[in-house]
Design an enzyme around this catalytic site. Sequence first.
Site, PDB file in Angstrom:
ATOM      1  N   HIS A   1       0.847  -1.194   0.000  1.00  0.00           N
ATOM      2  CA  HIS A   1       0.000   0.000   0.000  1.00  0.00           C
ATOM      3  C   HIS A   1       0.881   1.243   0.000  1.00  0.00           C
ATOM      4  O   HIS A   1       1.756   1.396   0.860  1.00  0.00           O
ATOM      5  CB  HIS A   1      -0.895  -0.030   1.244  1.00  0.00           C
ATOM      6  CG  HIS A   1      -1.817   1.132   1.394  1.00  0.00           C
ATOM      7  ND1 HIS A   1      -2.308   1.868   0.333  1.00  0.00           N
ATOM      8  CD2 HIS A   1      -2.366   1.694   2.509  1.00  0.00           C
ATOM      9  CE1 HIS A   1      -3.096   2.824   0.787  1.00  0.00           C
ATOM     10  NE2 HIS A   1      -3.148   2.748   2.100  1.00  0.00           N
TER      11      HIS A   1
ATOM     12  N   ASP B   1      -4.089  -2.107   5.231  1.00  0.00           N
ATOM     13  CA  ASP B   1      -4.987  -1.403   6.159  1.00  0.00           C
ATOM     14  C   ASP B   1      -6.204  -2.245   6.567  1.00  0.00           C
ATOM     15  O   ASP B   1      -6.820  -1.991   7.611  1.00  0.00           O
ATOM     16  CB  ASP B   1      -5.493  -0.103   5.528  1.00  0.00           C
ATOM     17  CG  ASP B   1      -4.456   1.005   5.580  1.00  0.00           C
ATOM     18  OD1 ASP B   1      -3.560   0.960   6.435  1.00  0.00           O
ATOM     19  OD2 ASP B   1      -4.551   1.929   4.752  1.00  0.00           O
TER      20      ASP B   1
ATOM     21  N   TYR C   1     -12.189   2.315  13.175  1.00  0.00           N
ATOM     22  CA  TYR C   1     -11.348   2.279  11.975  1.00  0.00           C
ATOM     23  C   TYR C   1     -12.212   2.010  10.727  1.00  0.00           C
ATOM     24  O   TYR C   1     -12.073   2.679   9.702  1.00  0.00           O
ATOM     25  CB  TYR C   1     -10.282   1.187  12.141  1.00  0.00           C
ATOM     26  CG  TYR C   1      -9.207   1.237  11.102  1.00  0.00           C
ATOM     27  CD1 TYR C   1      -8.064   2.005  11.298  1.00  0.00           C
ATOM     28  CD2 TYR C   1      -9.327   0.529   9.917  1.00  0.00           C
ATOM     29  CE1 TYR C   1      -7.068   2.060  10.340  1.00  0.00           C
ATOM     30  CE2 TYR C   1      -8.346   0.574   8.957  1.00  0.00           C
ATOM     31  CZ  TYR C   1      -7.216   1.340   9.173  1.00  0.00           C
ATOM     32  OH  TYR C   1      -6.240   1.396   8.218  1.00  0.00           O
TER      33      TYR C   1
ATOM     34  N   HIS D   1      -1.926  -1.889  10.764  1.00  0.00           N
ATOM     35  CA  HIS D   1      -2.124  -1.100  11.995  1.00  0.00           C
ATOM     36  C   HIS D   1      -2.742  -2.008  13.062  1.00  0.00           C
ATOM     37  O   HIS D   1      -3.651  -2.785  12.755  1.00  0.00           O
ATOM     38  CB  HIS D   1      -3.106   0.063  11.785  1.00  0.00           C
ATOM     39  CG  HIS D   1      -2.661   1.084  10.792  1.00  0.00           C
ATOM     40  ND1 HIS D   1      -1.646   1.977  11.031  1.00  0.00           N
ATOM     41  CD2 HIS D   1      -3.123   1.365   9.550  1.00  0.00           C
ATOM     42  CE1 HIS D   1      -1.498   2.774   9.989  1.00  0.00           C
ATOM     43  NE2 HIS D   1      -2.368   2.422   9.066  1.00  0.00           N
TER      44      HIS D   1
HETATM   45 FE1  FEO Z   1      -4.049   3.769   3.917  1.00  0.00          FE
HETATM   46 FE2  FEO Z   1      -2.520   3.027   6.885  1.00  0.00          FE
HETATM   47  O1  FEO Z   1      -2.717   3.812   5.209  1.00  0.00           O
END
Ligand code: FEO
Length: 405
Positions: free
Chosen positions: A82, A167, A195, A228
Amino acid sequence: MSDAYQAVPIADRVWWVGAIDWSIRDFHGYATRQGTTYNAYLVQADPVVLIDTVKAPFMDEMLARIASVVDPAKIRYIVSNHAEMDHSGGLPRAVEAIRPDKVFASANGVKALEAQFHWGRAVDAVKDGQELRLGDVTLRFLETRMLHWPDSMMTYLVPGDVLFSQDGFGMHLASVERFADEVPTDVLYAEAAKYYANILLPLSSFVTKLLARVAEMNLAPKIIAPDHGPVYRKDPGWIVKQYAKWAAQKPTRKAVVAFDTMWGSTEAMARAIGEGLAAGGASPVRLLPMHASHRSDVATELLEAGALVAGSPTINNTIFPTMGDLLAYLGGLRRTNLVGAAFGSYGWSGEAVGRIEERLKAMEVEIVADALKVLYVPDSSALDRCRALGSHVAAVMKGRAAAAP
Ligand code: FEO
């Protein structure tokens, strides 16, 4: 290299080598009160592969974690799943420090990386379904265009069935714990929902298609390793199930009343509308005054809601600034399947209520009650009209929720 940063094993020959950002509180408009992590992964195959990098200021931390298990110079391939800067930002420095033979990205990723870094470096474009054999392990690339950027892809490792999902399935949560099963379930649910509501919601149709495609391909990840937040090593199906539910955006009986107020009148209306919603069977009912609420928390509350009732006083012939900010933000997130109504008090001309209704319609919120405007301060009769509005919206929501498959 500092030994303060250690790699964490997440599967056979797979290590987490990311960075923890305890300080970040704003992620392009999203309140990240619990910080975040930028996850990168090392696969000790033949040759060694690095999957994703981290936000540029955290590169020392990533390189130190790599060095805790392998000489970074042994990495021959880097996969960039990404090209958003929180993951690709460290790539130029990683390339400089590691000097890999190849960098892989999707075709759109190749273009994005060039447009970001203007580095004239050859990046190998990989296609959907393409496999890369590395000794006795294989990486398979899954293009996931628009989840959540045009370049996005995921990488699947066999054996081990590890899905590096960039992500997707992530959350903004800085923690000492690296695994989802070490994080309290209420925290996990709240941060995963936030999120999804703030990053993935407008792309829900792509989420639904991806989940169907993964099932068709008989992929059954045993570990989901996002870019994340924590890694899912036990029951990764838990987060997949939540995504299927959130992507469906089914009507519910939960109501959100978002408003701001100048002298308390629009707040008095909001309270009465909330009473009407509850009396009519909406549950739960959340009142969110925008002088005390963050736009990204309202988006999160809306994720599982069935109604958005929005109120604003009129200031300078238009919407109150905090409500303008909220509606601009929610407009981009494109929540579907909501009913709603607009309300507010005014002193002179009262344009805000009509403008809020227009904004709700532009968001494809189905307006189910006439906009309610009150001159200056609501009296008992006006408050009764507010309660009636709330009860009516609740009745419509209940009907829609009951009719939903
Ligand atoms: Fe779309 Fe964590 O960046």
